[in-house]
Design a protein around this motif. Sequence first.
Motif, short mmCIF file in Angstrom:
data_model
loop_
_atom_site.label_atom_id
_atom_site.label_comp_id
_atom_site.label_asym_id
_atom_site.label_seq_id
_atom_site.Cartn_x
_atom_site.Cartn_y
_atom_site.Cartn_z
N TYR A 32 0.84 -1.22 -0.01
CA TYR A 32 0.01 0.17 -0.13
C TYR A 32 1.01 1.20 0.06
O TYR A 32 0.54 2.20 -0.80
CB TYR A 32 -0.92 -0.11 1.14
N GLY A 33 1.89 1.15 0.83
CA GLY A 33 2.98 2.65 0.98
C GLY A 33 3.50 2.66 -0.36
O GLY A 33 3.75 4.06 -0.80
N LEU A 34 4.11 1.49 -1.05
CA LEU A 34 4.56 1.61 -2.35
C LEU A 34 3.66 2.21 -3.43
O LEU A 34 4.24 2.84 -4.26
CB LEU A 34 5.29 0.27 -2.58
N GLY A 35 2.44 1.77 -3.33
CA GLY A 35 1.64 2.47 -4.35
C GLY A 35 1.46 3.90 -4.11
O GLY A 35 1.57 4.58 -5.20
N LEU A 36 1.51 4.38 -2.98
CA LEU A 36 1.31 6.18 -2.52
C LEU A 36 2.65 6.28 -3.02
O LEU A 36 2.70 7.49 -3.71
CB LEU A 36 1.40 6.19 -1.22
N PHE A 55 8.70 4.29 -13.53
CA PHE A 55 9.30 4.03 -12.11
C PHE A 55 10.35 2.93 -12.77
O PHE A 55 9.98 1.79 -13.44
CB PHE A 55 8.40 3.52 -11.37
N ALA A 56 11.74 2.96 -12.67
CA ALA A 56 12.71 1.97 -12.90
C ALA A 56 12.67 0.98 -11.84
O ALA A 56 12.92 -0.15 -12.25
CB ALA A 56 14.00 2.63 -13.36
N GLY A 57 12.75 1.53 -10.51
CA GLY A 57 12.94 0.51 -9.56
C GLY A 57 13.32 0.92 -8.32
O GLY A 57 13.65 2.18 -8.21
N TYR A 58 13.25 0.12 -7.25
CA TYR A 58 13.89 0.59 -5.81
C TYR A 58 15.19 -0.01 -5.65
O TYR A 58 15.34 -0.94 -5.96
CB TYR A 58 12.78 0.07 -4.77
N SER A 59 15.93 0.76 -4.98
CA SER A 59 17.28 0.31 -4.44
C SER A 59 17.15 0.20 -3.08
O SER A 59 18.09 -0.87 -2.60
CB SER A 59 18.47 1.22 -4.84
N THR A 60 16.46 0.56 -2.19
CA THR A 60 16.10 0.15 -0.78
C THR A 60 14.66 0.21 -0.47
O THR A 60 13.92 1.07 -1.05
CB THR A 60 17.08 0.84 0.08
N VAL A 61 14.03 -0.56 0.36
CA VAL A 61 12.57 -0.49 0.92
C VAL A 61 12.79 -0.95 2.34
O VAL A 61 13.35 -2.03 2.56
CB VAL A 61 11.76 -1.27 0.25
N GLU A 88 16.80 10.19 -8.91
CA GLU A 88 16.65 9.37 -7.81
C GLU A 88 15.97 10.13 -6.76
O GLU A 88 16.28 11.37 -6.43
CB GLU A 88 18.12 9.06 -7.12
N ILE A 89 15.10 9.36 -5.98
CA ILE A 89 14.11 9.86 -5.13
C ILE A 89 14.07 9.05 -3.87
O ILE A 89 13.80 7.90 -3.61
CB ILE A 89 12.55 9.89 -5.71
N ASP A 90 14.15 10.07 -2.79
CA ASP A 90 13.85 9.34 -1.52
C ASP A 90 12.51 9.48 -1.02
O ASP A 90 11.51 10.54 -1.19
CB ASP A 90 14.68 10.18 -0.24
N PHE A 91 11.84 8.46 -0.58
CA PHE A 91 10.48 8.20 0.03
C PHE A 91 10.34 8.05 1.35
O PHE A 91 11.20 7.48 1.91
CB PHE A 91 10.04 7.31 -0.77
N GLU A 92 9.22 8.65 1.95
CA GLU A 92 8.86 8.31 3.56
C GLU A 92 7.37 8.23 3.61
O GLU A 92 6.63 9.52 2.89
CB GLU A 92 9.58 9.30 4.33
N GLY A 122 14.31 5.28 -4.93
CA GLY A 122 13.95 4.61 -5.96
C GLY A 122 14.41 5.43 -7.17
O GLY A 122 14.94 6.88 -6.86
N THR A 123 14.38 4.90 -8.55
CA THR A 123 14.82 5.90 -9.64
C THR A 123 13.65 5.78 -10.49
O THR A 123 12.92 4.65 -10.70
CB THR A 123 16.04 5.07 -10.01
N VAL A 124 13.34 7.04 -11.06
CA VAL A 124 12.51 7.25 -12.20
C VAL A 124 13.26 7.81 -13.45
O VAL A 124 14.23 8.26 -13.23
CB VAL A 124 11.32 7.95 -11.89
#
Length: 130
Positions: A32-36, A55-61, A88-92, A122-124
């Motif tokens: 759910y959080g990843l969808g956000l 969206f290319a992918g996540y390097s960490t979750v 490259e984007i940081d998400f919280e 993640g990288t977009v």
Amino acid sequence: MTGPTVGFSVTHRRYVPHSHAHYGGNLVDGAYGLGLFGDVATELLIRTDADEGLFAGYSTVEFTAPIQAGDVIEATATLVRVGTRSREIDFEARVVCRSAPDRGPSAADVLDPPVVVTRARGTVVAPPRG
């Protein structure tokens, strides 16, 4: 459009409906959080690159706390690196309000401080500028 600038961020808030609970204790799956994060990354790219990007992918979750039905969750995307086409984007994701069913069926609390439930990087990819 502002152009891609390191430090630029976008935040969304959303109520987590009870129909999204999949597990005991009204727990919601971590996806759910990843969808956000996908939604907030889309707005970030629209604002910086005038395109939704891909969206290319996540390097960490990291899943740091549970998301529950009845939460109000806030997701923030912050641009941390700008390449030629990659971003490259940081998400919280943070829970800012949580239901309190022990006090009544519609009782809820504002959480101060909010509870961080998910972090990721993640990288977009934006299309070539034309």
